[in-house]
Design an enzyme around this catalytic site. Structure first.
Site, mmCIF file in Angstrom:
data_model
loop_
_atom_site.group_PDB
_atom_site.id
_atom_site.type_symbol
_atom_site.label_atom_id
_atom_site.label_comp_id
_atom_site.label_asym_id
_atom_site.label_seq_id
_atom_site.Cartn_x
_atom_site.Cartn_y
_atom_site.Cartn_z
ATOM 1 C CD GLN A 8 24.044 92.250 54.391
ATOM 2 O OE1 GLN A 8 24.273 92.583 55.554
ATOM 3 N NE2 GLN A 8 23.894 93.140 53.414
ATOM 4 N N GLY B 248 21.892 93.993 64.804
ATOM 5 C CA GLY B 248 22.005 94.189 63.359
ATOM 6 C C GLY B 248 23.434 94.046 62.841
ATOM 7 C CG HIS B 249 23.970 94.672 58.644
ATOM 8 N ND1 HIS B 249 23.552 94.426 57.369
ATOM 9 C CD2 HIS B 249 23.437 95.871 58.973
ATOM 10 C CE1 HIS B 249 22.833 95.425 56.945
ATOM 11 N NE2 HIS B 249 22.748 96.313 57.892
ATOM 12 C CG ASN B 250 28.764 95.934 59.394
ATOM 13 O OD1 ASN B 250 27.932 95.492 58.582
ATOM 14 N ND2 ASN B 250 30.054 95.783 59.227
#
Lengths: 348, 348, 348
Positions: free
Chosen positions: A209, A250-252
């Protein structure tokens, strides 16, 4: 009775004229009268300023012992004799401004606690307060006037603008933050997202990540809330966005300006929210969808598809609010209706 | 096999007579027999005391190797030969009492760890254990016999009664706590509530949150759970109220005595719960409503209106449990029923 | 543009041949060409390797400036001229392998920070990195090559296998962990479960929680997630199981291998999950039930009964996915249908 001075010493006293100016309120006479604090209608005394939140609180208004009350035009007739009316367009906003006169956001007490650990090459600008057991990573850049609370951790290379606050036990990693960003106690920014690929044999292989978190000016993150960094590319919270406690981002994920994300909401990876989106408590938004500007998501809703700008959705799975209310009313009717046979429902 | 002695060394051994006294149980003979620990039915050996939770566990009861079993009258016939029956009215409660004989709540090991930071004017009464890297704020008052764990933070001016426990990484701010209050790991009491007013231009203006948190005697707060302080006036958890992990309590919430708030529940600002209310896991309660004493809220329910005392509600939005069960049964029928045309549902 | 080198310095450069070998990809020519990093399709430059996630990203594929792209056979025709095709069976898995070439999981920097506190009798094997303010309990055993981050706490007697990582503010108590276990920031393992018995007078009597947590090899626990220890007997997470952020695992839960428990899920006490179970975000599983291997639970579902192996369930209460979809479709129809009278629903 104003705030408990053990916890919230008043910065006052203030003259009525000052108070009215902060509130953008009009009043009659007694401009020099002195007030010492703000307080709720039901607890306020003659030296306190209270505010009237609306008809739900009419009884408290009529019975208040407050010295002055912030209220909208036309409601001052319900005030007890002797209480001063501070007439304003938006009493709650006016209250926020007046309360801040007596209780401004705490200023940093400049200095680095002797127990703090500051990494190599880190720069800490003027006027910062670095608390006990704080850890500032290598090459981190802390802007002027920041407060880094007890046990807070700033990761290697992170950048904080002026006037940021990390409360106790907060951590901020792999992050570039604007000015006046606030992380409440135990808030976690920049953790590793939930990114892995499962092999046919069932092994979960971590996807590195390697993105960042970008926090716009005045972003605030709630207690124990979590914002994962990007998988590749960045997680971005737009200026003024506020996350309540225990929220998961969450990511992004990307949000626009001024979004309001209430407690225990989860926004899954790569979802995009426009400006001023409101997501009520415990709702969820699945990944890779778009929620348009000024859309509002109801509490506990489960958003599985794009939401157009300005639309209200509720329910899980989420539908537009109007249709859902109709469906629930119908279901309730069905449940209440007499049933003629055992194999089908609802028909008369 | 009793508990792993690396983690839970037994305070035992104990004589059967002592055990039966703690359990308020009756038994036949062998009063001097020695037991060393408690254990689950399936793992217990001849020196362990187990308990029988009910018919779900009848096979384990018949096969147990425990030396003695706490069980209700009438079930002792299912015990293997040689296992002593400890007959009692409430076996689970009896087990709690007996287990506490062998595993009493850890006592403080008095002393202040050399790494702890104690603020000016703080008072720490006799018999307290203050762990490594603990931070005690200025003017805080820590009652006798408290345990403040590693990295725990007590804010300026806070008051703790006797025998409180803050486990590692917990924080307690702007709070007055009674006796025997427990904050589990990472629990956060006294954070800033989600209080702001939005201007017509979309700017969120923070409302200073100048209330406290009042925790009654024996309140327990779960791991990583959050209790916001009052906006003005206090957030109050009544004596004996227990919050499970990851619970969110908004500003100015008030609960009565002995409420049970299960994991991941959210209670929004200014909601009021009576005494002995049970809110099951992942449920939500909106702000400014009242849930009456002994009401029970089902898991994942979304409570949007007042709940009368003693009422069970389920679903989101929450309805009384009976009506909801009927509606779901009906919906399931509808889904199963043959459909005659494509434009309307449910009719034969 | 690859990853921000302030946070994610590349371990590269790498030759195309090495990259293709890691990816198990085939390619034409230029085996010696040098790449410096990975990057998303839309951000990648000529020295970066990207991957193609599927048709949703076809426009980004056609427009990419990446030097090489991992993609499935048959899609290479959509690549711009000059971009090298790395043809592989599973591009996302291949990407994970290639990204790890440039960004391997950080290795420990061996050493014990001078501020760390190590308890009596603790053993720390070779190659461990113990961060600032870490607390290692008495008799704890830390395997070789572990990283214990800033402010992390390992409880008395805990055992960690080789290569475990506790990120900042994590705590691990009453736990035996395998190799390569990861606790993300603020993760809490081994807290006291929500175990008490209520007397007829309404007093909650704590049941001593004297079980452990057993974490299999390669278990990963999300940010601020919670895993309670067993009440008696153990809480067990099988090898390869991954918990996302803010997950709650109750006492005595058992999972098999490779379970995927997404953000904000709650699994109540004594529930048992088989191998490779997937529980999507915000779902809940009640206590004392069994979810069979390879079952999948939908987001926000509320599982109240056993789920057979391989079954998908959704909704709250959870039903098999097919039935539920049908019921919702029917409900939506009912809501849309013209209503002939006010007392019953759905019939034409």
């Amino acid at each position: 009775m104003g705030a408990d001075p053990r916890f919230f010493p008043s910065a006052g006293p203030r003259r009525l004229a000052e108070i009215a100016a902060a509130a953008e309120a009009r009043f009659a006479g007694e401009a020099e009268r002195i007030f010492t604090d703000v307080a709720p209608l039901a607890l306020a005394g003659p030296e306190d300023v209270a505010f009237y939140e609306g008809r739900r609180h009419i009884a408290a208004l009529k019975a208040t012992r407050a010295g002055a009350v912030l209220l909208p035009a036309g409601t001052e007739g319900d005030l007890p004799a002797g209480t001063i009316a501070l007439i304003c367009a938006a009493p709650q906003l006016a209250y926020a401004r007046v309360a801040a006169l007596f209780h401004p956001r705490p200023r940093p007490v400049p200095g680095i606690h002797p127990t703090a650990v500051v990494g190599e090459g880190a720069t800490i600008e003027e006027g910062c307060e670095i608390g006990p057991f704080a850890v500032i990573g290598a090459r981190a850049e802390i802007g002027p006037g920041c407060i880094i609370g007890p046990h807070a951790v700033v990761g290697d290379g992170c950048v904080l603008g002026a006037g940021c606050i990390l409360r106790s036990h907060a951590s901020l990693l792999h992050c570039l933050a604007g000015v006046a960003v606030v992380l409440n106690e135990g808030a976690r920014v920049g953790g590793e997202g939930y990114g892995f690929v499962t092999t046919p044999m069932g092994e979960h292989v971590t996807v590195p990540q390697i993105g960042r978190v970008i926090l716009g000016d005045a972003v605030e993150i709630g207690v124990n809330a979590c914002v994962d960094r990007g998988a590749g590319g960045d997680t971005v919270l737009g200026p003024g966005t506020r996350l309540d406690n225990l929220v998961q981002i969450g990511h992004n994920v990307k949000t626009g300006r001024g979004c309001v994300i209430v407690a225990q909401v989860g926004i899954a990876g790569s979802a995009e929210l426009g400006d001023f989106v409101v997501v009520a408590a415990q709702a969820g938004v699945v990944g890779h969808i778009t929620v348009g500007s000024k859309a509002r998501v109801g509490a506990q809703a489960g958003v599985m598809n794009d939401v157009p700008p300005g639309t209200d959705v509720v329910g899980s799975p989420a539908w537009p609010a109007r249709e859902t209310m109709r469906a629930f009313a119908r279901l309730r009717q069905l449940a209440a209706a007499p049933k003629k046979d055992g194999t089908s429902g609802g028909s008369p």
